[in-house]
Design an enzyme around this catalytic site. Sequence first.
Site, short mmCIF file in Angstrom:
data_model
loop_
_atom_site.label_atom_id
_atom_site.label_comp_id
_atom_site.label_asym_id
_atom_site.label_seq_id
_atom_site.Cartn_x
_atom_site.Cartn_y
_atom_site.Cartn_z
N ARG A 22 1.20 -1.37 -0.02
CA ARG A 22 -0.12 0.13 -0.08
C ARG A 22 0.60 1.19 -0.20
O ARG A 22 0.61 2.48 0.12
CB ARG A 22 -1.11 -0.23 1.24
CG ARG A 22 -1.34 -1.06 1.61
CD ARG A 22 -3.22 -1.76 0.56
NE ARG A 22 -4.44 -0.91 1.02
CZ ARG A 22 -4.39 -0.45 1.29
NH1 ARG A 22 -5.56 -2.25 2.07
NH2 ARG A 22 -5.84 0.29 1.58
N ARG A 26 -2.49 7.06 1.39
CA ARG A 26 -3.46 8.03 2.21
C ARG A 26 -2.54 8.31 3.12
O ARG A 26 -2.67 9.60 3.83
CB ARG A 26 -4.64 7.88 2.88
CG ARG A 26 -5.76 7.69 1.91
CD ARG A 26 -7.17 6.53 3.40
NE ARG A 26 -6.56 4.97 3.03
CZ ARG A 26 -6.62 4.41 3.94
NH1 ARG A 26 -7.99 4.80 4.99
NH2 ARG A 26 -6.53 3.35 4.04
N ARG A 35 -6.49 12.93 -4.67
CA ARG A 35 -7.57 11.93 -4.67
C ARG A 35 -9.40 13.02 -3.67
O ARG A 35 -10.78 12.65 -4.48
CB ARG A 35 -7.44 11.02 -3.43
CG ARG A 35 -8.98 10.12 -2.67
CD ARG A 35 -9.06 8.80 -3.47
NE ARG A 35 -9.82 7.76 -2.69
CZ ARG A 35 -10.81 8.14 -2.57
NH1 ARG A 35 -11.43 9.11 -3.32
NH2 ARG A 35 -12.08 7.45 -1.55
N ASP A 72 -8.11 -1.90 -5.73
CA ASP A 72 -8.21 -2.52 -4.94
C ASP A 72 -8.79 -3.56 -5.67
O ASP A 72 -9.00 -4.10 -6.86
CB ASP A 72 -9.22 -1.69 -4.31
CG ASP A 72 -9.35 -1.68 -2.97
OD1 ASP A 72 -8.79 -1.74 -2.41
OD2 ASP A 72 -10.45 -2.79 -3.10
N TYR A 148 -15.48 -10.60 1.76
CA TYR A 148 -16.24 -9.35 1.84
C TYR A 148 -17.51 -9.39 0.95
O TYR A 148 -18.26 -8.63 1.51
CB TYR A 148 -15.10 -8.16 0.94
CG TYR A 148 -14.09 -7.68 1.91
CD1 TYR A 148 -14.20 -6.77 2.48
CD2 TYR A 148 -13.05 -8.14 1.37
CE1 TYR A 148 -12.88 -6.37 3.55
CE2 TYR A 148 -11.74 -7.59 2.11
CZ TYR A 148 -11.76 -7.12 3.65
OH TYR A 148 -10.79 -6.17 4.00
O1 1CP Z 1 0.03 1.43 -3.57
C1 1CP Z 1 -0.70 0.23 -3.36
O2 1CP Z 1 -0.44 -0.81 -2.30
C2 1CP Z 1 -2.17 0.54 -3.97
C3 1CP Z 1 -3.01 -0.47 -4.05
C4 1CP Z 1 -3.95 -0.47 -3.35
C5 1CP Z 1 -3.78 -2.10 -3.38
C6 1CP Z 1 -2.83 -3.09 -3.15
C7 1CP Z 1 -4.72 -0.97 -2.40
C8 1CP Z 1 -5.29 0.71 -2.75
N1 1CP Z 1 -5.97 -1.45 -2.11
C9 1CP Z 1 -4.60 -2.93 -2.15
C10 1CP Z 1 -5.07 -3.78 -1.87
C11 1CP Z 1 -6.68 -4.56 -0.83
N2 1CP Z 1 -7.11 -3.59 -1.02
C12 1CP Z 1 -6.37 -5.00 0.83
C13 1CP Z 1 -5.61 -6.31 0.27
C14 1CP Z 1 -4.46 -5.90 1.48
C15 1CP Z 1 -4.27 -5.53 2.62
O3 1CP Z 1 -4.70 -6.11 3.72
O4 1CP Z 1 -4.27 -4.53 3.15
C16 1CP Z 1 -7.81 -5.25 1.08
C17 1CP Z 1 -7.85 -6.30 2.08
C18 1CP Z 1 -8.06 -4.68 0.52
C19 1CP Z 1 -9.75 -3.41 0.97
C20 1CP Z 1 -10.07 -2.02 1.42
N3 1CP Z 1 -10.02 -1.47 0.38
C21 1CP Z 1 -9.66 -2.03 2.23
C22 1CP Z 1 -9.43 -2.28 3.42
C23 1CP Z 1 -11.29 -2.65 4.27
C24 1CP Z 1 -10.76 -3.41 5.43
O5 1CP Z 1 -11.27 -4.61 6.13
O6 1CP Z 1 -9.94 -3.26 6.71
C25 1CP Z 1 -9.85 -0.75 1.99
C26 1CP Z 1 -9.93 0.52 2.98
C27 1CP Z 1 -10.19 0.12 0.59
C28 1CP Z 1 -10.21 0.56 0.36
C29 1CP Z 1 -8.70 1.61 -0.25
N4 1CP Z 1 -7.68 0.99 -1.30
C30 1CP Z 1 -6.86 1.43 -1.77
C31 1CP Z 1 -6.51 3.02 -0.94
C32 1CP Z 1 -5.46 3.76 -1.07
C33 1CP Z 1 -8.19 2.82 -0.30
C34 1CP Z 1 -8.59 4.26 0.58
C35 1CP Z 1 -9.26 4.97 -0.77
C36 1CP Z 1 -8.84 6.17 -0.25
O7 1CP Z 1 -8.28 6.74 -0.99
O8 1CP Z 1 -9.12 6.93 0.36
#
Ligand code: 1CP
Length: 346
Positions: A22, A26, A35, A72, A148
Amino acid sequence: MKPLLKVLNNNKARTPPCWLMRQAGRYLPEYLELRSKNNNFLNFCLSPHLAAQATLQPLQRYNLDAAIIFSDILVIPYALGQKIEFIENKGPILEPLSQPEHLARLDWKGIERVTSHVCEAIDLVKAQLSPTTTLIGFAGASWTLACYMIEGHSSRDFNQAKAFAFRWPKAFQILLNQLAEITADYLIAQVNAGAEVLQLFDSWAGCVPSSHFYPWVIEPTRKIVQRVKESYPDVPIIGFPRRCGAWYKEFLMLTGVTALSLDDTLNLIWARQELGKQAVLQGALNPMMLVFGGLALRHEVERQLKILNTGPYIFNLGHGILPETPPAHVQNLIELIKNLTQNEEL
Ligand code: 1CP
């Protein structure tokens, strides 16, 4: 050969290549800025120019060895036609699949709806990447996606998903199988477009009951790896069955992944010994240590290098970077890894 690819081809490096799960997102002011002009997260992910820009942002600041395509794991349920929204400070909310009949709502041919956008973003990133940086494509593994999709939101234990699986094992198995199939197609498309390495995130592997680790985690992952390797036998695949403890060993032996991403609760001495000196390992810094920085970070980085850099090793976190991470600490971390390994302190 690019440093990350070299390690993924089983060569130990003196200074391990480094990227951070990630790493785009943020904690970076420039990401928040980009964003803030795009309210809908899914539209943001699926706009190739924005996704490419977000992918490259951490590379413009830091000397990282890999870019991970900005997207994502939940673009897959979206592609299948499941209703999904990302709510600020709350995370993803999906219309839950609470009955086996609901599976009929999924449009398994819908995957094209996201593939073309992600592939276009990969193409844009590839054109701008430095010759030493590797581009990583990714997807969620079947169990984590099913969590999910059934639960409808994040959870500590995903008990609704487990209840579904116990009550309707056949329907659950069909869901896992179908997800494995389309995930393989999705990953193959990413390699076609230019992804050089793939990572499979099974973020909730740690809440699978031991009795079901084989059918819910190992088997779907093995299928995905096998299908991808039929098209691309040489593409390295990193598996991340987060918090699965000693199951990491079976996961490595049975799924066919090239490398393992270790989480921050695993006993690293056990990992290097039991998984072997030749195993390609990635991880496993606790993300709070990067938030905190200072001496605690230094000591832990030293410890991890001592234990894990005895074989092929990729420096990374044990889970995604936290939004409260000071960007300067990432710079410190990269310098620290370099200094500690080039000065023969270890
Ligand atoms: O640089 C990077 O890695 C960004 C790309 C990326 C990746 C690889 C994002 C952007 N999400 C993910 C993978 C992801 N998404 C996972 C697997 C990795 C992990 O466990 O962290 C999971 C479980 C998600 C699901 C998801 N999407 C969550 C987690 C929810 C939870 O159960 O806690 C969240 C908060 C998101 C939204 C999201 N995805 C990515 C970003 C930057 C965000 C935040 C959205 C924003 O900009 O507000």
